[in-house]
Design a protein around this motif. Structure first.
Motif, PDB file in Angstrom:
ATOM      1  N   VAL A 143       0.845  -1.197   0.000  1.00  0.00           N
ATOM      2  CA  VAL A 143       0.000   0.000   0.000  1.00  0.00           C
ATOM      3  C   VAL A 143       0.877   1.242   0.000  1.00  0.00           C
ATOM      4  O   VAL A 143       2.012   1.228   0.493  1.00  0.00           O
ATOM      5  CB  VAL A 143      -0.942   0.050   1.226  1.00  0.00           C
ATOM      6  N   GLU A 144       0.353   2.333  -0.566  1.00  0.00           N
ATOM      7  CA  GLU A 144       0.949   3.649  -0.354  1.00  0.00           C
ATOM      8  C   GLU A 144       0.190   4.317   0.778  1.00  0.00           C
ATOM      9  O   GLU A 144      -0.979   3.988   1.044  1.00  0.00           O
ATOM     10  CB  GLU A 144       0.908   4.490  -1.624  1.00  0.00           C
ATOM     11  N   ARG A 145       0.852   5.272   1.466  1.00  0.00           N
ATOM     12  CA  ARG A 145       0.270   5.850   2.677  1.00  0.00           C
ATOM     13  C   ARG A 145       0.527   7.354   2.760  1.00  0.00           C
ATOM     14  O   ARG A 145       1.535   7.846   2.263  1.00  0.00           O
ATOM     15  CB  ARG A 145       0.880   5.223   3.939  1.00  0.00           C
ATOM     16  N   ILE A 146      -0.370   8.040   3.473  1.00  0.00           N
ATOM     17  CA  ILE A 146      -0.108   9.399   3.945  1.00  0.00           C
ATOM     18  C   ILE A 146      -0.373   9.392   5.450  1.00  0.00           C
ATOM     19  O   ILE A 146      -1.476   9.044   5.890  1.00  0.00           O
ATOM     20  CB  ILE A 146      -0.979  10.456   3.257  1.00  0.00           C
ATOM     21  N   ILE A 147       0.636   9.764   6.230  1.00  0.00           N
ATOM     22  CA  ILE A 147       0.503   9.826   7.683  1.00  0.00           C
ATOM     23  C   ILE A 147       0.132  11.255   8.055  1.00  0.00           C
ATOM     24  O   ILE A 147       0.844  12.207   7.711  1.00  0.00           O
ATOM     25  CB  ILE A 147       1.805   9.386   8.371  1.00  0.00           C
ATOM     26  N   VAL A 148      -0.997  11.403   8.782  1.00  0.00           N
ATOM     27  CA  VAL A 148      -1.590  12.709   9.068  1.00  0.00           C
ATOM     28  C   VAL A 148      -1.758  12.874  10.575  1.00  0.00           C
ATOM     29  O   VAL A 148      -2.627  12.239  11.194  1.00  0.00           O
ATOM     30  CB  VAL A 148      -2.975  12.849   8.393  1.00  0.00           C
ATOM     31  N   PRO A 149      -0.949  13.709  11.240  1.00  0.00           N
ATOM     32  CA  PRO A 149      -1.194  13.997  12.656  1.00  0.00           C
ATOM     33  C   PRO A 149      -2.556  14.669  12.846  1.00  0.00           C
ATOM     34  O   PRO A 149      -2.895  15.623  12.140  1.00  0.00           O
ATOM     35  CB  PRO A 149      -0.059  14.948  13.029  1.00  0.00           C
ATOM     36  N   LEU A 150      -3.320  14.154  13.792  1.00  0.00           N
ATOM     37  CA  LEU A 150      -4.595  14.777  14.155  1.00  0.00           C
ATOM     38  C   LEU A 150      -4.421  15.692  15.362  1.00  0.00           C
ATOM     39  O   LEU A 150      -4.920  16.813  15.377  1.00  0.00           O
ATOM     40  CB  LEU A 150      -5.639  13.693  14.444  1.00  0.00           C
ATOM     41  N   ALA A 151      -3.726  15.202  16.372  1.00  0.00           N
ATOM     42  CA  ALA A 151      -3.392  15.999  17.555  1.00  0.00           C
ATOM     43  C   ALA A 151      -2.124  15.410  18.142  1.00  0.00           C
ATOM     44  O   ALA A 151      -2.091  14.233  18.508  1.00  0.00           O
ATOM     45  CB  ALA A 151      -4.521  15.965  18.576  1.00  0.00           C
ATOM     46  N   GLY A 152      -1.070  16.209  18.223  1.00  0.00           N
ATOM     47  CA  GLY A 152       0.179  15.712  18.767  1.00  0.00           C
ATOM     48  C   GLY A 152       1.300  15.742  17.756  1.00  0.00           C
ATOM     49  O   GLY A 152       1.140  16.197  16.620  1.00  0.00           O
ATOM     50  N   SER A 153       2.470  15.240  18.191  1.00  0.00           N
ATOM     51  CA  SER A 153       3.680  15.244  17.401  1.00  0.00           C
ATOM     52  C   SER A 153       4.238  13.828  17.347  1.00  0.00           C
ATOM     53  O   SER A 153       4.145  13.086  18.337  1.00  0.00           O
ATOM     54  CB  SER A 153       4.711  16.189  18.025  1.00  0.00           C
ATOM     55  N   PHE A 154       4.868  13.463  16.194  1.00  0.00           N
ATOM     56  CA  PHE A 154       5.275  12.076  15.994  1.00  0.00           C
ATOM     57  C   PHE A 154       6.613  12.014  15.266  1.00  0.00           C
ATOM     58  O   PHE A 154       6.939  12.892  14.459  1.00  0.00           O
ATOM     59  CB  PHE A 154       4.215  11.321  15.181  1.00  0.00           C
TER      60      PHE A 154
END
Length: 301
Positions: free
Chosen positions: A54-65
């Motif tokens: 799979v291809e992905r997009i990682i999207v922070p909703l609240a917080g830092s990663f």
């Protein structure tokens, strides 16, 4: 309802699996082209993204990663600075192509938009300041769109991803529209996931924030959702007209849209419901909602 009967609306936690709050993938009846994972990490927690198809997009909703990602020709670590909430403007995001694996660690909530594919593209970090922000509609149909994963903004294989903020009392995903037929130059076939969050308006003290969401049938298939939605709820739209999404008075509404489909071209082309398409013409001359845009500088709760 049997286990093989498709369900198109899932409440927060209904799709929990293997440490994830929610997982949407091809294991769900009637679902094929898109995926979504929602993670909620505590301090020092980490979670793996091990599927390579799979291809992905990682999207922070609240917080830092911190994302450690592995793909040819090596390993990288990318800090996603994130935001306080989805109502505090755009966030930085990370696109990972098929063939990648990753570990996400940090504290807060994040989403992972996915689409099965064997095609590969370069990985890409998109800073919040680089995210195209579109103010769409007018009057009570005013909304804010973050277009970090659209064809104009990102070179992906299949994924089309954006997020929408609808201020209290406003309507979005309106007029109702569909994208379930392949009509070159006019309409494309796209599955769509809506992931919702809702919160009191700035300065509000309410609880159990909510909005409303609707879908209905088209010639491509029968579907019927008319539901109250809140943080963590997920609607799946395999076909049919969808909209409106309505923010209740006192509560702002957010949704993340994840789309992909079988057409050869990665395009977002829609057809309005002919019964309601005329509403677009009424926006001409209307003032835009002066509460928008929401930005990181405005602060919240």
């Amino acid at each position: 309802m049997s286990d093989d009967t498709p369900r198109w609306l899932h409440r927060r936690g209904d799709l929990a699996r293997a440490g994830w709050e929610s997982v949407v993938d091809e294991s769900l009846p009637g679902w094929e082209y898109t995926g979504l994972r929602v993670g909620d990490l505590r301090e020092h927690d980490a979670i793996e993204l091990s599927e390579t198809g799979v291809e992905r997009i990682i999207v922070p909703l609240a917080g830092s990663f911190l994302v450690t990602h592995h793909h040819h020709p090596g390993e990288w670590s990318t800090r996603l600075h994130g935001r306080r909430s989805v109502f505090d403007g755009p966030t930085d995001v990370l696109y990972l192509p098929a063939g990648s694996t990753a570990t996400v660690e940090g504290e807060g909530r994040f989403a992972v938009a996915e689409a099965p594919t064997s095609e590969t593209r370069p990985w890409q970090y998109i800073a919040a300041a680089q995210t195209p922000v579109e103010l769409r509609g007018a009057g009570r149909s005013s909304r804010q769109v973050h277009n970090f994963g659209t064809p104009e903004s990102l070179d992906a294989a299949r994924l089309i991803v954006c997020e929408v903020i609808t201020p209290a009392e406003n309507w979005s995903s309106y007029p109702p529209h569909k994208h379930d037929e392949h009509v070159p130059g006019h309409e494309s076939r796209l599955e769509e996931i809506y992931y919702f969050e809702s919160a009191p308006v700035r300065g509000g003290q309410g609880r159990d924030a909510f909005g409303m969401f609707s879908t209905y049938s088209s010639p491509a298939g029968e579907i019927d959702i008319n539901a109250r939605v809140g943080t963590g709820d997920i609607a799946l739209v395999p076909y049919g007209y969808h909209g409106p999404a309505v923010a209740a008075p006192g509560y702002d509404l957010y949704y993340l849209n994840v789309m992909a489909g079988p057409d050869p071209d990665r395009q977002w082309r829609i057809s309005d419901d002919p019964a309601h398409a005329w509403v677009r013409d009424t926006w001409t001359g209307q003032a835009f909602d002066d509460r928008l845009p929401y930005t990181n500088e405005q602060g919240r709760h």
